[in-house]
Design an enzyme around this catalytic site. Structure first.
Site, mmCIF file in Angstrom:
data_model
loop_
_atom_site.group_PDB
_atom_site.id
_atom_site.type_symbol
_atom_site.label_atom_id
_atom_site.label_comp_id
_atom_site.label_asym_id
_atom_site.label_seq_id
_atom_site.Cartn_x
_atom_site.Cartn_y
_atom_site.Cartn_z
ATOM 1 N N MET A 1 0.840 -1.200 0.000
ATOM 2 C CA MET A 1 0.000 0.000 0.000
ATOM 3 C C MET A 1 0.878 1.254 0.000
ATOM 4 O O MET A 1 0.445 2.339 0.392
ATOM 5 C CB MET A 1 -0.947 -0.002 1.197
ATOM 6 N N HIS B 1 9.260 1.101 2.999
ATOM 7 C CA HIS B 1 10.367 1.173 3.953
ATOM 8 C C HIS B 1 11.228 -0.074 3.767
ATOM 9 O O HIS B 1 10.988 -0.882 2.865
ATOM 10 C CB HIS B 1 9.842 1.291 5.385
ATOM 11 N N HIS B 2 12.215 -0.239 4.624
ATOM 12 C CA HIS B 2 13.151 -1.353 4.456
ATOM 13 C C HIS B 2 12.471 -2.713 4.618
ATOM 14 O O HIS B 2 12.962 -3.716 4.094
ATOM 15 C CB HIS B 2 14.316 -1.209 5.435
ATOM 16 N N GLY B 3 11.356 -2.747 5.340
ATOM 17 C CA GLY B 3 10.602 -3.998 5.442
ATOM 18 C C GLY B 3 10.076 -4.434 4.085
ATOM 19 O O GLY B 3 10.193 -5.599 3.696
ATOM 20 N N HIS B 4 9.512 -3.479 3.340
ATOM 21 C CA HIS B 4 9.053 -3.786 1.979
ATOM 22 C C HIS B 4 10.229 -4.200 1.087
ATOM 23 O O HIS B 4 10.124 -5.142 0.295
ATOM 24 C CB HIS B 4 8.377 -2.559 1.352
ATOM 25 N N GLN C 1 -10.370 -2.326 2.637
ATOM 26 C CA GLN C 1 -9.871 -3.027 3.819
ATOM 27 C C GLN C 1 -9.756 -2.121 5.040
ATOM 28 O O GLN C 1 -9.259 -2.535 6.082
ATOM 29 C CB GLN C 1 -8.537 -3.714 3.536
ATOM 30 N N ASP D 1 2.191 -9.200 9.259
ATOM 31 C CA ASP D 1 0.750 -9.402 9.101
ATOM 32 C C ASP D 1 0.505 -10.901 8.926
ATOM 33 O O ASP D 1 0.026 -11.352 7.880
ATOM 34 C CB ASP D 1 0.238 -8.615 7.895
ATOM 35 N N GLN E 1 -2.981 -12.124 8.009
ATOM 36 C CA GLN E 1 -3.234 -11.845 6.591
ATOM 37 C C GLN E 1 -2.539 -12.878 5.715
ATOM 38 O O GLN E 1 -3.113 -13.356 4.717
ATOM 39 C CB GLN E 1 -2.733 -10.438 6.248
#
Length: 285
Positions: free
Chosen positions: A30, A34-37, A61, A152, A155
């Protein structure tokens, strides 16, 4: 790096890639990357010939209109970040009209109860919205593999259930949680935290680590009560829920069973900013 705003040109380009026997990976996001993505993108690049990152703030959502309105939108910055990451990426940035047409609403799904607990219990209709948009992206992109973060985790399990029930030929790959230096799980929402909130929110991960330690000797009820006590007088965080659940069914634990895997799940508010996290409590399959 190519940026697609419409699904038809993207589908044509993907078809050309598949005609060359290239493996297609999808990383749905979305935005507010950030570094997680980027860790998901990196993992996708290791096993796929072409990786597509979707950037779309999905309205169906969000059960709270204010949360949707405040969700960070940083498209130019996101594209720049992806350009720096790799030349082998395509970005899909559709409008709501492109994906939904005039009727912006969710399909109804049966996730065998996975959507009735934790996030589903506190966010009405959330997972129908997730299922709707993921199914649409899978239909458009037809990826061989799709990558989702374990932050998540509920999810992730629901997307796995969706592909199983709909018979979609997509391999769902869960990617480890990436954390900030203080242990806070990386999230786009973290950018809304002030300095004190960001610092003290590390308490969430510290609590999860202690939970894992206690899980070896204490009952789930004991741990749940202990966690509630820890949050009771916290200066910044307000606990919404804490649960220990079976990894596969997401059902709240009654008692530990040999051969079953469990996770601890937590949701808490720092002001009006909602943060979630989880941790594996024993060996994962």
């Amino acid at each position: 790096m190519q940026v697609f705003k419409e699904k038809t040109p993207l589908k044509v380009a993907i078809k050309a890639e598949k005609s060359k026997a290239k493996t297609i990976g999808l990383v749905p996001t979305m935005g507010a990357l950030h570094h997680g993505h980027l860790s998901l993108v990196k993992q996708a690049l290791q096993t796929c010939d072409r990786v597509i990152i979707s950037i779309f703030v999905n309205p169906t959502q969000f059960d709270n209109p204010a949360d949707l309105e405040k969700y960070p939108r940083t498209l130019e910055q996101d594209i720049k970040l992806l350009e720096e990451a790799s030349d082998n990426l395509w970005v899909f940035t559709p409008t709501a009209n492109e994906l939904y047409g005039e009727n912006i609403s969710s399909e109804q799904f049966n996730f065998d109860g996975l959507d009735q607990v934790m996030e589903g219990k506190y966010r009405n209709g959330h997972f129908d919205g997730v299922g709707t948009i993921v199914k649409r992206f899978f239909t458009i992109v037809e990826p061989h593999k799709a990558f989702f973060g374990e932050k998540d985790f509920q999810q992730l399990q629901i997307v796995r259930k969706l592909t199983e029930k709909a018979g979609l030929p997509v391999e769902i790959i869960g990617c480890p949680i990436l954390r900030e230096d203080n242990g806070l799980a990386r999230s786009s929402r973290n950018e809304r935290l002030n300095l004190e909130q960001r610092e003290k929110a590390s308490f969430i991960y510290q609590t999860l680590l202690k939970t894992r330690e206690l899980f070896g000797t204490k009952s789930a009820d004991y741990i749940e009560n202990w966690v509630k006590e820890q949050f009771k007088n916290h200066p910044v965080l307000k606990l919404e829920y804490f649960e220990i659940a079976n990894t596969q069914t997401l059902k709240k634990i009654n008692r530990k069973r040999k051969g079953h895997n469990y996770r601890a799940f937590i949701a808490a508010y720092a002001g009006d900013i909602r943060l979630i996290d989880n941790i594996a409590l024993n060996n994962e399959e």
